[in-house]
Structure formats: structure tokens, C-alpha cells
Design an enzyme around this catalytic site. Structure first.
Site, PDB file in Angstrom:
ATOM      1  N   HIS A  38       0.855  -1.197   0.000  1.00 43.56           N
ATOM      2  CA  HIS A  38       0.000   0.000   0.000  1.00 43.56           C
ATOM      3  C   HIS A  38       0.888   1.243   0.000  1.00 43.56           C
ATOM      4  O   HIS A  38       1.738   1.410   0.873  1.00 43.56           O
ATOM      5  CB  HIS A  38      -0.930   0.003   1.213  1.00 43.56           C
ATOM      6  CG  HIS A  38      -2.021  -1.019   1.106  1.00 43.56           C
ATOM      7  ND1 HIS A  38      -2.476  -1.754   2.169  1.00 43.56           N
ATOM      8  CD2 HIS A  38      -2.741  -1.423   0.015  1.00 43.56           C
ATOM      9  CE1 HIS A  38      -3.439  -2.571   1.754  1.00 43.56           C
ATOM     10  NE2 HIS A  38      -3.620  -2.394   0.455  1.00 43.56           N
ATOM     11  N   ALA A  39       0.642   2.111  -0.973  1.00 43.73           N
ATOM     12  CA  ALA A  39       1.569   3.204  -1.267  1.00 43.73           C
ATOM     13  C   ALA A  39       1.817   4.162  -0.097  1.00 43.73           C
ATOM     14  O   ALA A  39       2.940   4.550   0.164  1.00 43.73           O
ATOM     15  CB  ALA A  39       1.046   3.980  -2.470  1.00 43.73           C
ATOM     16  N   ARG A  40       0.752   4.540   0.609  1.00 42.52           N
ATOM     17  CA  ARG A  40       0.893   5.608   1.614  1.00 42.52           C
ATOM     18  C   ARG A  40       1.514   5.133   2.924  1.00 42.52           C
ATOM     19  O   ARG A  40       1.792   5.946   3.801  1.00 42.52           O
ATOM     20  CB  ARG A  40      -0.484   6.212   1.884  1.00 42.52           C
ATOM     21  CG  ARG A  40      -1.485   5.220   2.475  1.00 42.52           C
ATOM     22  CD  ARG A  40      -2.901   5.769   2.393  1.00 42.52           C
ATOM     23  NE  ARG A  40      -3.882   4.819   2.893  1.00 42.52           N
ATOM     24  CZ  ARG A  40      -5.194   4.995   2.791  1.00 42.52           C
ATOM     25  NH1 ARG A  40      -5.662   6.076   2.195  1.00 42.52           N
ATOM     26  NH2 ARG A  40      -6.025   4.102   3.269  1.00 42.52           N
ATOM     27  N   GLU A  41       1.721   3.839   3.078  1.00 45.52           N
ATOM     28  CA  GLU A  41       2.235   3.296   4.335  1.00 45.52           C
ATOM     29  C   GLU A  41       3.759   3.341   4.326  1.00 45.52           C
ATOM     30  O   GLU A  41       4.443   2.328   4.245  1.00 45.52           O
ATOM     31  CB  GLU A  41       1.673   1.877   4.522  1.00 45.52           C
ATOM     32  CG  GLU A  41       0.138   1.882   4.543  1.00 45.52           C
ATOM     33  CD  GLU A  41      -0.522   0.509   4.392  1.00 45.52           C
ATOM     34  OE1 GLU A  41       0.193  -0.504   4.349  1.00 45.52           O
ATOM     35  OE2 GLU A  41      -1.763   0.465   4.311  1.00 45.52           O
ATOM     36  N   ARG A  60      -3.337   4.855  -1.898  1.00 43.98           N
ATOM     37  CA  ARG A  60      -3.185   3.504  -1.335  1.00 43.98           C
ATOM     38  C   ARG A  60      -2.886   2.431  -2.397  1.00 43.98           C
ATOM     39  O   ARG A  60      -2.041   1.572  -2.202  1.00 43.98           O
ATOM     40  CB  ARG A  60      -4.493   3.155  -0.619  1.00 43.98           C
ATOM     41  CG  ARG A  60      -4.685   1.688  -0.241  1.00 43.98           C
ATOM     42  CD  ARG A  60      -6.054   1.507   0.420  1.00 43.98           C
ATOM     43  NE  ARG A  60      -6.465   0.120   0.554  1.00 43.98           N
ATOM     44  CZ  ARG A  60      -6.280  -0.600   1.654  1.00 43.98           C
ATOM     45  NH1 ARG A  60      -5.647  -0.098   2.687  1.00 43.98           N
ATOM     46  NH2 ARG A  60      -6.711  -1.846   1.721  1.00 43.98           N
ATOM     47  N   GLU A 108       1.083  -4.932  11.002  1.00 45.51           N
ATOM     48  CA  GLU A 108       0.646  -3.538  10.887  1.00 45.51           C
ATOM     49  C   GLU A 108       1.487  -2.750  11.886  1.00 45.51           C
ATOM     50  O   GLU A 108       1.323  -2.917  13.094  1.00 45.51           O
ATOM     51  CB  GLU A 108      -0.835  -3.391  11.244  1.00 45.51           C
ATOM     52  CG  GLU A 108      -1.793  -4.088  10.283  1.00 45.51           C
ATOM     53  CD  GLU A 108      -2.238  -3.194   9.132  1.00 45.51           C
ATOM     54  OE1 GLU A 108      -1.761  -2.041   9.030  1.00 45.51           O
ATOM     55  OE2 GLU A 108      -3.059  -3.659   8.337  1.00 45.51           O
ATOM     56  N   ASN A 135      -3.664  -5.654  -2.294  1.00 42.78           N
ATOM     57  CA  ASN A 135      -3.955  -6.625  -1.237  1.00 42.78           C
ATOM     58  C   ASN A 135      -5.394  -7.156  -1.294  1.00 42.78           C
ATOM     59  O   ASN A 135      -5.894  -7.728  -0.337  1.00 42.78           O
ATOM     60  CB  ASN A 135      -3.672  -6.032   0.145  1.00 42.78           C
ATOM     61  CG  ASN A 135      -3.182  -7.102   1.120  1.00 42.78           C
ATOM     62  OD1 ASN A 135      -2.530  -8.069   0.706  1.00 42.78           O
ATOM     63  ND2 ASN A 135      -3.498  -6.938   2.406  1.00 42.78           N
ATOM     64  N   HIS A 190       2.675  -3.683   6.659  1.00 45.25           N
ATOM     65  CA  HIS A 190       1.707  -2.594   6.438  1.00 45.25           C
ATOM     66  C   HIS A 190       1.790  -1.616   7.615  1.00 45.25           C
ATOM     67  O   HIS A 190       2.495  -1.845   8.583  1.00 45.25           O
ATOM     68  CB  HIS A 190       0.276  -3.141   6.402  1.00 45.25           C
ATOM     69  CG  HIS A 190      -0.060  -3.949   5.202  1.00 45.25           C
ATOM     70  ND1 HIS A 190      -0.925  -3.500   4.231  1.00 45.25           N
ATOM     71  CD2 HIS A 190       0.326  -5.182   4.796  1.00 45.25           C
ATOM     72  CE1 HIS A 190      -1.058  -4.411   3.300  1.00 45.25           C
ATOM     73  NE2 HIS A 190      -0.312  -5.460   3.610  1.00 45.25           N
TER      74      HIS A 190
HETATM   75  N1  ARG Z   1      -5.077  -3.321   6.465  1.00 47.46           N
HETATM   76  C1  ARG Z   1      -4.832  -4.459   5.614  1.00 47.46           C
HETATM   77  C2  ARG Z   1      -5.745  -4.386   4.430  1.00 47.46           C
HETATM   78  O1  ARG Z   1      -6.842  -3.898   4.552  1.00 47.46           O
HETATM   79  C3  ARG Z   1      -5.027  -5.729   6.383  1.00 47.46           C
HETATM   80  C4  ARG Z   1      -4.375  -6.894   5.783  1.00 47.46           C
HETATM   81  C5  ARG Z   1      -4.731  -8.165   6.501  1.00 47.46           C
HETATM   82  N2  ARG Z   1      -4.660  -9.268   5.602  1.00 47.46           N
HETATM   83  C6  ARG Z   1      -5.512  -9.443   4.608  1.00 47.46           C
HETATM   84  N3  ARG Z   1      -5.371 -10.494   3.860  1.00 47.46           N
HETATM   85  N4  ARG Z   1      -6.511  -8.673   4.397  1.00 47.46           N
HETATM   86  O2  ARG Z   1      -5.384  -4.800   3.359  1.00 47.46           O
HETATM   87 ZN    ZN Z   2      -1.898  -1.715   4.159  1.00 45.24          ZN
END
Ligand code: ARG
Ligand code: ZN
Length: 424
Positions: free
Chosen positions: A184-187, A242, A386, A259, A312
């Protein structure tokens, strides 16, 4: 005389209102906790209007009663958003008012100032810097680091993986760890951690028993920036971006949530078919070159890779599968005990709390994630970290916090990796 006094007074007034309005025109982050379903609906509504950006949760459909919402509100929408919330009696707190300053702090590059005393790893770096770092690191450590090109992004930027290995001759079918950052870009803390990890591994292999044990038993594949197009975009155009930057003919909205693009209950509840959504799953599983490159690499190396870790931010959690279903994995107890031990270590050494558990029960249903996909491929130890923080700065975590955030993730990763070493 009186005239002058009045003039002076007016001047002060004008200055004051100027200060007040310039404050209000800054981009801010609101914290809102809807108390009723009606309030949930209002907040959902607000978050899908006025060019606001949801920080947490990732998409409006996850907004629930009594759960905190973090909403980035651009200066030019600030008044409208506040009025809308006010007319419906929804209270909000300003979580961050100085976003401009924080962004400036994150992008400031003090590397030219030798007096700053900050190391390279205590700063955020542009994509170009990171590519340069990659080459330099490989050149300076020819027998311990190899660069592997695993594919390219939508905008044709290279996806480089660093392979770290100890110089050992004894172990023939060595296992491996996969670590990726910046899906995710903003992280921004995520790529910063990948760099931190590589640096730590190379510097402390000789002196730290844990890292020696890990590297003697496992190679580590590190993908520092899985979403280079998005990352670049957060440096040049939109700090809050993101997704990746893929475009399509049938929509004005760019970007797929990488993701949500993996083949694990792809695009079921917790993902979206709408290109404008922050959790857009894409056209089909692995439709995105970034996801497909990672998946192909892992398929080719699935016998070797024993541990999958993806980084993340933010919210401070150690998650493991599943996120794509509420079912528990076959080794749930084992994953839980590993995550628990890692969280306890963080608590003991850094006095910080990390939640841990299966993704679906700890945050929300989120199908199509890389961790679930890797698990289903057969990599039975699969985690999403995270990192910091829990909302104080969110994605705008100041560079001064990088060392602690990275050390927390590092101790968690070492704890889990050592447990995996015992099992291989
Ligand atoms: N904040 C992440 C997302 O929304 C959580 C990732 C957890 N793992 C997953 N497979 N969703 O992508
Ligand atoms: Zn993320």
C-alpha cells in the site's frame, strides 16, 4: 489618535481572522466515533464525498457503531464536512491539524547535512533513492546479497528483490523467508522497515546470535517496494494514495488494491468490484503485474519459502490467516502462539501494545490478500504486520519514530522466524 487606535485594532482583528482561516484551510485528520447506525450512515456519506480520504478503516463499508473512524479532510472541504457533521449532531475531534508540516518533515532530506546525525535508515526515501540504495547494498556485499528482478509494475518500473544469504556451505536445501513492504503506497513506514531489516541483518550477522541463527538456516528474500508506482505517486502527487496506478478504459478512477488482487476468495465480502473504491479487487485475481510478479515468484519457490511476512501500517497488529473467511486455519493455535510471543516481546522491550489474531476476527473480512494466498499456496507460517502507530500520526508518522517502529517489527520478525527455524 482615536482613529489610529481603531486602525490598529482593525489590523489585529484582520490578522486574527487571517490566522483562523488559514488554520481552517489546512488539511486535517478528523477522528469520529459514530454512536448509532444513523451516525454510521452519515459518516459513510461524508467519507464518500468532498474528496476526503478514509485513513481508517480502509473503506466506508467497514464503518461500524462505536468504532473510531480516521478521516483525512482536505482544507477546501473542511467547512462543508464540519457543517454536515454538525447539522446531524455527529461530534468529531481534530486528530491532526498540521498535516502540511508533517508531510514536510517526512519528505525533508537531511542527508546533505552532516550535522543532522540521522542515519540513512532514520529517514523516508523517495523511490529513486531506494533503487539507488538497492544497487549500492548489493555492490557492497557481493557474497551476501543478490538482486533479483521478479517483474515490473503497471508503469514498467522494475520490481527488485534482494536475496540475503549467509555464506554457508553445509546446508544444501535451505529454507527461506519472504518479506515484502509497501504493497500500500501511503504506508511509508513499510519500505523503511524493509531497508532497516536488510541493514540490520548485514551489520549484525556477526554479533547477534538470533540473526545468525536465522540467516544460517534460512535465506531471506526482501521486496522493499511492492507498489513502486503508487509509492512514487505519494511522493509527487497524492500523499494519501493507497492502490497501485493501473488504469482502465471503462473508468476515470485509477488503481487496484493489490492486497485484494490475490486468489484467496477473491472479491468476496470485504473487497469491491468498483474501480473507484479503495478496496477495488481488479479485473480478476493477479490481474495486476505487481501481484502477479510476487505470486509467480512464490509459486516457483514454494518448496523453499517457509515463512511469509508482509508489512503494512498503521494500527499495531500482528495478523495471520485467514482474512478472507471467518474460518480458522488448521494451525491456528500455532500461529496464535507465535504472534502472541512476538507481541509480548514488543511489550517487554518497547512497552507498546500490539493486537494479534486472525485477520478476519481482528480487523475485518478482507479477501484477496497476499498473506492468505501465500498460506493457501502451502506457506503455513504467514503474517501481516501492521506497524505504528495507532492513529496519533497515522500514515504521517514522523521520521523520529522510525527507529522504534522498526525495532518493534524487527523483534517480532526475529521471534517468529526463530520459531519457524525450530520447525523446519
Ligand atoms: N489493512 C490491511 C488491508 O486492509 C489488512 C491486511 C490483513 N490481511 C488481509 N489479507 N486482508 O489490506
Ligand atoms: Zn496496508
Amino acid at each position: 489618535m482615536q482613529f489610529l487606535l481603531i486602525l490598529g485594532f482593525l489590523g489585529v482583528l484582520a490578522q486574527w481572522s487571517w490566522v483562523a482561516s488559514s488554520l481552517n484551510n489546512d488539511d486535517q485528520v478528523f477522528s469520529i466515533t459514530p454512536k448509532t447506525q444513523a451516525e454510521v450512515d452519515i459518516v459513510k456519506n461524508v467519507s464518500s464525498q468532498f474528496e476526503t480520504v478514509l485513513w481508517s478503516p480502509a473503506a466506508p463499508e467497514f464503518i461500524r457503531e462505536e468504532a473510531e473512524v480516521h478521516l483525512f479532510v482536505p482544507g477546501n472541504s473542511s467547512q462543508a464536512v464540519r457543517e454536515l457533521l454538525q447539522t446531524h449532531g455527529v461530534t468529531h475531534a481534530v486528530m491532526l491539524a498540521n498535516t502540511k508540516e508533517l508531510i514536510e518533515m517526512q519528505t525533508r532530506n537531511a542527508s546533505t547535512d552532516p550535522r543532522s546525525g540521522m542515519s540513512y535508515y532514520e529517514k523516508y526515501h523517495s523511490l529513486e533513492d531506494i533503487y539507488h540504495w538497492l544497487n549500492k547494498t548489493a555492490m557492497e556485499n557481493p557474497d551476501r546479497v543478490k538482486v533479483i528482478l521478479i517483474g515490473s509494475s503497471f508503469e514498467k518500473r522494475p520490481l527488485y528483490v534482494l536475496k540475503l544469504s549467509a555464506i554457508s556451505t553445509t546446508n544444501t536445501n535451505k529454507k527461506a523467508i519472504w518479506l515484502d513492504c509497501g504493497i500500500h503506497a501511503r504506508e511509508w513506514i513499510a519500505p523503511a522497515f524493509c531497508l532497516w531489516f536488510v541493514q540490520y541483518s548485514l551489520s549484525f550477522y556477526e554479533s547477534n546470535r538470533d540473526i545468525a541463527t536465522i540467516l544460517d538456516n534460512m535465506d531471506v528474500y526482501v521486496l522493499p517496494v511492492m507498489n513502486p508506482d503508487g509509492y512514487k505517486y505519494t511522493w509527487t502527487t497524492d500523499r494519501m494514495w493507497r492502490k497501485n496506478r493501473s488504469t482502465r478504459e471503462d473508468s476515470r478512477c485509477a488503481g487496484v488494491d493489490l492486497n485484494r488482487n490475490f486468489d484467496a476468495n477473491w472479491c468476496t465480502e470485504g473487497a469491491s468490484h468498483h474501480p473507484c473504491s479503495e478496496i477495488f479487487c481488479g479485473e480478476f485475481p493477479e490481474s495486476e503485474p505487481e501481484a502477479s510478479a510476487v505470486a509467480s515468484f512464490l509459486r516457483r519457490h514454494k518448496e523453499a519459502v517457509a515463512l511469509y511476512v508482509t508489512i503494512h501500517s498503521y494500527s499495531q497488529m500482528l495478523l495471520f490467516p485467514y482474512s478472507c473467511t471467518r474460518d480458522l486455519t488448521e494451525n491456528h493455535a500455532e500461529l496464535l502462539s507465535m504472534a502472541k510471543e512476538a507481541a509480548q516481546k514488543i511489550k517487554r522491550y518497547y512497552r507498546n501494545n500490539y493486537k494479534y489474531g486472525a485477520g478476519a476476527e481482528t480487523i475485518y473480512l478482507a479477501p484477496g490478500g497476499s498473506d492468505d494466498w501465500a498460506y493457501k499456496l502451502g506457506i503455513k507460517y504467514s503474517f501481516t504486520f501492521e506497524l505504528q502507530d495507532r492513529g496519533r500520526y497515522g500514515f504521517l508518522l514522523p521520521p523520529s519514530e522510525i527507529p522504534r517502529a522498526c525495532n518493534e517489527a524487527l523483534i517480532a520478525l526475529k521471534t517468529i522466524a526463530l520459531r519457524v527455524v525450530e520447525r523446519i
